[in-house]
Design a protein around this motif. Sequence first.
Motif, mmCIF file in Angstrom:
data_model
loop_
_atom_site.group_PDB
_atom_site.id
_atom_site.type_symbol
_atom_site.label_atom_id
_atom_site.label_comp_id
_atom_site.label_asym_id
_atom_site.label_seq_id
_atom_site.Cartn_x
_atom_site.Cartn_y
_atom_site.Cartn_z
ATOM 1 N N TYR A 209 71.070 94.208 77.942
ATOM 2 C CA TYR A 209 70.276 95.574 78.260
ATOM 3 C C TYR A 209 72.228 96.116 78.453
ATOM 4 C CZ TYR A 209 68.994 99.001 81.311
ATOM 5 O OH TYR A 209 68.193 99.685 82.655
ATOM 6 N N ALA A 210 73.420 95.375 78.859
ATOM 7 C CA ALA A 210 74.045 96.497 78.922
ATOM 8 C C ALA A 210 74.322 97.123 77.427
ATOM 9 C CB ALA A 210 75.214 95.234 79.170
ATOM 10 N N ALA A 211 74.077 96.038 76.559
ATOM 11 C CA ALA A 211 74.468 96.296 74.848
ATOM 12 C C ALA A 211 73.760 97.861 74.373
ATOM 13 C CB ALA A 211 74.690 95.320 73.944
ATOM 14 N N ASP A 212 72.490 97.416 75.070
ATOM 15 C CA ASP A 212 71.367 97.883 73.735
ATOM 16 C C ASP A 212 71.791 99.398 74.089
ATOM 17 O OD1 ASP A 212 69.190 99.295 73.713
ATOM 18 O OD2 ASP A 212 67.613 97.930 74.122
ATOM 19 N N PRO A 213 71.329 99.887 72.391
ATOM 20 C CA PRO A 213 72.320 101.101 72.514
ATOM 21 C C PRO A 213 70.880 102.793 73.244
ATOM 22 C CG PRO A 213 71.491 100.253 70.309
ATOM 23 C CD PRO A 213 71.536 99.053 71.585
#
Length: 320
Positions: A209-213
């Motif tokens: 989730y945190a890495a999803d652009p």
Amino acid sequence: MSGPSAYSEATLAGPDGTKFYTRRYSPPSGTESRAIVLFLHGFAEHIGRYEHVFPQYTLSPYNFSVFAFDQRGFGRTALEEGGKPRKGITYGFTSWENQMEDLVFMLGQATQGLSSGIPVFLMGHSMGAGEVLSFITLHRSNSAAAQVPVLSGVIASSPLIRQTHPAPKWQRWVLGKVSDIGSATGSLAMSVPLAATALAHDPEVAKQYAADPLVKLKGTLRGLGDMLNKGEEIGEKGYKSWPADLPLLVLHGTDDEITSFKAAQKFVEDIQAKDKTFSAYQGGFHELHNESDGVKEKFIQECIDWISGRLGIPTGVSKL
């Protein structure tokens, strides 16, 4: 794509010329769909986060179709693949009126190419679940009202009726005033604090989730104000308008730190539906479809079985 997770993609020009990114999951070629599920995702996310969920709906003996779209202001409807904003678009820019108009439009799109009279189910998660409940209880346009009788059922996952830890009333009052005025001020964006670790017990979910652009934790004053205030309106008076003959399934984790478990439970208790189910997941966090230890499998199967039950299809025939 090919295989059990196959879906077709399309960009559709909708209300106000908005170009919506859409996906359709269908049963195997040559198999007729037994029902169509129109799905609305949650705040700050996109339908790509459900690739492990919807293929299960299409499998035999269920053979359901799923139509989903990145909502106005979110996902690929608002951003390019790498997360760059599309020209002239403010991320999170939407309103309750926009959402209701878009929902009516997508109901028409979802059934295109399918058999006439196919059962239609409306499903949403979090903000999207609040929208589908609002569509049924607070709709004010004739076009929206005309769509309600065609629905065979509604599923709401962790619906945003109230926040588990509500924002101060003065903040919601200000957001409400912005929404009422509807001025350019409503397009101003602000960051929204949300702990990714509160989504599910699986730490990989938080990392992805945190890495999803395509996930950006911000919204506009108008969009946030409508989302919070319409949710409260659902619980305070909207429940009185629920059609008695429209089935409802609400699923919620007891340890959800984002949307209120108690508010969802009370809504189901208060409506006068003849067929209503509140399914509590003990210890579950906000995204039951991403939970670990067999919870997501149970959640997906419960939704599928509930739809099957409304269609007279034997349930539990093919477990995940």
